[in-house]
Write an enzyme that holds these catalytic residues in place. Structure first.
Site, short mmCIF file in Angstrom:
data_model
loop_
_atom_site.label_atom_id
_atom_site.label_comp_id
_atom_site.label_asym_id
_atom_site.label_seq_id
_atom_site.Cartn_x
_atom_site.Cartn_y
_atom_site.Cartn_z
N LYS A 24 39.43 -4.17 20.84
CA LYS A 24 39.46 -3.88 19.40
C LYS A 24 38.14 -4.27 18.75
CE LYS A 24 43.42 -4.75 17.50
NZ LYS A 24 44.49 -5.69 17.18
N ARG A 94 43.42 -10.94 13.88
CA ARG A 94 44.18 -10.24 14.93
C ARG A 94 43.63 -10.56 16.30
NH1 ARG A 94 46.13 -5.01 12.17
NH2 ARG A 94 44.94 -5.10 10.27
N GLY A 103 51.74 -5.62 20.69
CA GLY A 103 52.84 -6.51 20.31
C GLY A 103 52.95 -7.79 21.10
N MET A 105 50.64 -10.31 21.33
CA MET A 105 50.05 -11.51 20.71
C MET A 105 50.17 -11.42 19.19
SD MET A 105 46.88 -12.18 23.19
CE MET A 105 46.29 -10.52 23.11
N ARG A 338 41.37 3.05 19.01
CA ARG A 338 41.44 2.72 20.44
C ARG A 338 41.90 3.96 21.19
NH1 ARG A 338 46.49 -1.29 19.51
NH2 ARG A 338 47.98 0.28 18.91
N HIS A 456 64.74 -6.14 51.47
CA HIS A 456 65.30 -4.92 52.05
C HIS A 456 65.62 -3.89 50.97
CE1 HIS A 456 68.69 -2.44 53.55
NE2 HIS A 456 67.93 -2.39 54.63
N ARG A 562 59.77 3.51 60.74
CA ARG A 562 60.47 2.32 61.24
C ARG A 562 61.68 2.81 62.04
NH1 ARG A 562 59.13 0.38 55.67
NH2 ARG A 562 58.20 -1.69 55.79
N ARG A 618 56.70 3.43 64.98
CA ARG A 618 56.71 2.01 65.37
C ARG A 618 57.96 1.69 66.17
NH1 ARG A 618 57.28 -2.55 60.95
NH2 ARG A 618 59.46 -1.91 61.05
N SER A 765 47.26 -0.80 62.19
CA SER A 765 47.86 -0.56 60.88
C SER A 765 48.21 -1.93 60.32
CB SER A 765 49.10 0.30 61.03
OG SER A 765 49.67 0.47 59.76
N CYS A 832 50.17 -0.20 56.12
CA CYS A 832 51.51 0.35 55.91
C CYS A 832 52.44 -0.65 55.24
CB CYS A 832 52.10 0.86 57.21
SG CYS A 832 52.37 -0.44 58.42
N TYR A 852 43.07 5.15 55.92
CA TYR A 852 44.20 5.67 55.14
C TYR A 852 45.07 4.54 54.62
CZ TYR A 852 47.23 4.70 59.16
OH TYR A 852 47.92 4.08 60.16
C1 PEP Z 1 54.77 -5.09 57.26
O1 PEP Z 1 55.09 -6.16 57.77
O2 PEP Z 1 53.90 -4.98 56.38
C2 PEP Z 1 55.45 -3.86 57.66
C3 PEP Z 1 55.05 -2.69 57.20
O3 PEP Z 1 56.53 -3.98 58.47
P1 PEP Z 1 57.99 -4.41 57.97
O4 PEP Z 1 57.97 -4.39 56.48
O5 PEP Z 1 58.90 -3.40 58.54
O6 PEP Z 1 58.12 -5.76 58.55
MG MG Z 2 56.28 -6.16 59.59
#
Ligand code: PEP
Ligand code: MG
Length: 876
Positions: A24, A94, A103, A105, A338, A456, A562, A618, A765, A832, A852
């Protein structure tokens, strides 16, 4: 040493100074530079805020002195004076961080008013009502925000007065009423604070600046920062600006405007204003504001000036602007500008339009859309009008975006049955386990009491694109009795619940959801992102359905399949259990024989969806106890179907018990103990690839990935099994096929010895879920329980399972990438873990040179954009 400067006049700064002056402040300085009429003022810097905290929450004398000097300068430019009996200066105070935190602060208006200046204002404006109204608002705001006296107490007083006078609106109170009210407010203040209301404007100002600094660390600001990746060390600046008044009569007014439509992105100026009003009247919605077009009729000259400034600002910032303005007795002022907040649809349209209008290059446009915003285009959201009417009953972690509404189901089985019967249900569990998978698929959304961002429930929900709120610890869920209790209210399976996986909010009622429309701008914009980015984007998917979805969203392959997720399906779990309870290799092989065709079919389905895109598969990873039931009742039932005695099965379950299963018999350790599992999986992978090659002509190069390797010898052991089996299968089928064998890097020892491991591994990975868990030494399933204390106490700002810890875990990734490349220059490197879908973590992966990132299907568009942004910021 030159004295550090902590305070800047607007005329001393410009837009490049955002880090120091806040967004600002930098914009006010820039507008001043552009010659736009801005009420003048000064900015106390973000560094002063940091110093306030360093000094033990105290503003140093040197900073106070600098503020006083700048008050003098401001008095000179405005010709007004703090506390003057002729022409008193009033200011607004301000907050203003580097990025706007709406909103979060505090703000104080009309500072400088006291018992004498209010009289002068009354005379000068010939409007005592206005003067006393401003003063009472100031006392209330200052007391609330700066001194911690509850706003409600003041509101009670004004309500009492309205009742006594028999009127409805604040505006119906007369000048005398308001004067009397000021007296009452001051009495209240004295009663609460034990001293008179502060009369010295300079003292008021120092207190107000301190309050803004203090508000940087209020709980809602801390939560907002965590959700929006804003580091605490940025601090906030404070803007002190001369007040101008829109409530000085019919030639005054105030309003807000957007240079384009913030909901749709249409190129049309959208604004609202009210004559004879102050900013909060427009926001409070007591009077209905007029559309900006009306201003042209009311005052064409001002309207033209207003339009010119809006165009100047948009052209200057090359982005949609959100502005506040005030007209004081026929003179127009802009109070702030802004880059405007906008919906995802609007963000895409504006970015594409600005490129077409020649205002931005594609690279610049790519930076204009917040990657996480794309989420809202891919998932249902709550109807905005509906959600405004509801209050959340609880808040958990925003684990998987989207909105869901349905009746409560406390077990996966029940969720599945009720959904099959056509009912919409939300699955509510203490935590989910792999057995819940079918209920999770059937449910509209998933709510858990325990578990963090890599629990999970969170991982699976993100994979399916189902909305999920996890770790909602304030809910008391009794799965046996099928009740959910919160704040003394009990909900049952007949009650509706609504959850918002983008905010973590939980509502104890039904709220309608809407499915967003994806416009053509999405495709244009994403094509630009794809042209620009250097990182490839893969997906974590383990079924043909998820693979198809991910490919539609632009995934270029699978980075993590997986295989254990396939084992939980109803038709496989029995064979898996037979394999686990097998007493010897022979029995185990017999069970694996049953699994082979099913696993092969899964891979065929996935390869077909991928066409020729690469797939990293995997091998079995979780500890085996996850596949077995745990309660005596369930064991009894299963024992019967398996032709075992209760004791036999109970013994197996007990023998598999581990004190710390995540660090137990899992990952490649299973294949070391039971090589035949790796044999079966290799056979399924290779046979499926050969079959798809034969039937569809696709050239599949499977990438077989061995999990949880910590030592090259483990990898070598399992790799030998894979190679031997693959060669046998190819001989049997008389077909040659290329394939790769690589490993997850998810144990710190593997990262440290990555140069050795790369001798055997053709790709790495990074499994940053486990790597984070093992580097920090806290469990990914349990950390959510105490991490909240960490955020509240500012020990941590971010969840390391959601956002890669770049200084610790990230350094292991960087080191392992370098070591891997030193041994094998063309080694393929990817990530991953869940971080593969998080924009700031993706930027890190780009910077350390990974090939990747892989993330759940619904995060693929987010990752494509984040990767393009990383390339624009740091080309490689
Ligand atoms: C990990 O551990 O980052 C992974 C991708 O494997 P998982 O989450 O299945 O343990
Ligand atoms: Mg793992």
């Amino acid at each position: 040493m030159e004295k550090k400067k902590y305070v800047y006049l607007f005329s001393e700064g410009d837009e490049t100074m955002k880090n120091l002056l806040g967004g600002k402040g930098a914009n006010l300085a820039e507008m001043t530079k552009l010659g736009i009429p801005v009420p003048q003022g000064f900015i106390v810097t973000t560094e002063a805020c940091n110093k306030y905290y360093e000094d033990g929450k105290k503003i140093s004398d040197a900073i106070i002195e600098e503020i006083q000097e700048n008050i003098k300068k401001l008095e000179e430019t405005t010709g007004k004076e703090f506390g003057s009996l002729e022409n008193p200066l009033l200011v607004s105070v301000r907050s203003g961080a580097r990025v706007s935190m709406p909103g979060m602060m505090d703000t104080i208006l009309n500072l400088g008013l006291n018992d004498t200046s209010v009289e002068v204002m009354a005379k000068l404006t010939n409007n005592p009502r206005f003067a006393y109204d401003s003063y009472r608002r100031f006392i209330q705001m200052f007391s609330d925000v700066v001194m911690g006296v509850e706003k409600r107490l003041f509101e009670n007083l004004i309500d009492e007065m309205k009742e006594a006078r028999g009127v409805h609106f604040d505006t119906d109170l007369t000048a005398d009423d308001l004067k009397e009210l000021v007296g009452k407010y001051k009495e209240l203040y004295k009663k609460e604070k034990g001293e008179d209301f502060i009369q010295d404007p300079k003292k008021q100002l120092i207190e107000a600046v301190t309050a803004v600094f203090r508000s940087w660390d209020n709980p809602r600001a801390i939560v907002y920062r965590r959700l929006n990746d804003i580091p605490g060390e940025w601090g906030t600046a404070v803007n002190v600006q001369q007040m101008v008044f829109g409530n000085k009569g019919e030639t005054s007014g105030t309003g807000v405007a957007f240079s384009r439509n913030a909901a749709t992105g249409e190129k049309e100026i959208y604004g609202e204003y009210l004559m004879n009003a102050q900013g909060e009247d427009v926001v409070a919605g007591i009077r209905t504001p007029l559309p900006i077009a009306k201003l042209e009729e009311q005052n064409p000259a001002i309207y033209k000036q207003f339009m010119d400034i809006v165009h100047t600002l948009e052209n200057h910032y090359r982005d949609m602007q959100d502005m506040e303005f005030t007209i004081e007795e026929g003179v127009l002022y802009f109070l702030q500008t802004r880059n405007g907040k906008r919906t995802a649809q609007a963000a895409l349209k504006i970015a594409v339009d600005l490129v077409e209008e020649g205002m931005l290059t594609k690279e610049q446009a790519i930076l204009k859309v917040e990657p996480k915003q794309l989420d809202s285009l891919l998932h249902p959201t709550f109807d905005t009008a509906e959600i405004k009417k509801s209050t959340a009953i609880a808040k958990g972690l925003p684990a998987s975006p989207g909105a869901a509404c349905g009746k409560i189901s406390f077990t996966a089985e029940e969720a599945k049955e009720r959904a099959a019967a056509g009912e919409k249900v939300v699955l509510v569990r203490l935590e989910t386990s792999p057995e819940d998978i079918e209920g999770m698929i059937a449910a509209e959304g998933i709510l858990t009491v325990r578990g963090g961002m890599t629990s999970h429930a969170a991982v699976v929900a993100r994979g399916m694109g189902t909305c999920c709120v996890a770790g909602c610890g304030t809910l008391k869920v009794n799965e046996e009795e099928k009740t959910l209790e919160v704040d003394g209210k009990v909900y049952t399976t007949e009650d509706y619940i609504s959850i918002d996986g983008s905010t973590g909010n939980v509502y104890g009622e039904a709220i309608d959801t809407v499915t967003p429309e994806i416009s053509g701008h999405f495709a244009t914009f994403m094509a630009w992102a794809d042209e620009i980015r250097a990182l490839k984007i893969r997906t974590n998917a383990d079924s043909p359905r998820d693979t198809k979805q991910a490919v539609e969203f632009g995934a270029e392959g699978i980075g993590l399949c997986r295989t254990e997720h396939m084992f939980f399906a109803e038709d496989r779990i029995m064979a898996v259990r037979e394999m686990i309870v097998a007493k010897n290799e022979e029995e185990r092989r017999a069970a694996l024989e049953k699994l082979l065709p099913m696993q092969r079919e899964d891979f065929i389905g996935i390869y077909e969806e991928l066409e020729e895109r690469p797939a990293t598969i995997r091998f079995l990873d979780p500890p085996l106890h996850e596949f077995l039931p745990h309660t005596d009742e369930e064991i009894e039932e299963l024992a019967k179907t398996m032709g075992l005695t209760f004791e036999e099965l109970k013994n197996t379950v007990e023998s598999l018990h581990e004190f710390n299963p995540m660090m137990g018999h899992r990952g490649c350790r299973l294949a070391v103990s039971y090589p035949e599992i790796a044999e079966m999986q290799t056979r399924a992978v290779i046979e499926a690839a050969i079959e798809v090659k034969k039937n569809k002509g696709y050239n599949i190069v499977p990438e077989i990935m061995i999990p949880l390797v910590g030592d090259i010898k483990e990898l070598k052991f399992v790799k030998d099994i894979v190679v031997r089996t693959a060669e046998t299968v190819m001989e049997e089928k008389e077909t040659k096929l290329d394939y790769l064998v690589g490993t997850m890097i998810e144990i710190p020892r593997a990262a440290v010895t990555a140069d050795e491991i790369a001798k055997e591994a053709e790709f790495f990975s990074f499994g940053t879920n486990d790597l984070t868990q093992m580097t920090f030494g806290f469990s990914r399933d349990d950390a959510a329980k105490f991490l909240n204390d960490y955020y509240e106490r500012k020990v941590y700002e971010q969840d390391p399972f959601a956002k890669l810890d770049q200084n610790g875990v990230g350094q292991l990734v960087k080191m392992a990438a370098e070591k891997g490349r030193a041994t094998r220059p063309n080694i393929k490197l990817g990530i991953c873990g869940e971080h593969g879908g998080d924009p700031s973590s993706i930027e890190f992966c780009h910077n350390v040179g990974l090939n990747y990132v892989s993330c759940s299907p619904f995060r693929v568009p987010v990752a494509r954009l984040a990767a393009a942004q990383a390339q624009v910021k740091n080309p490689r």
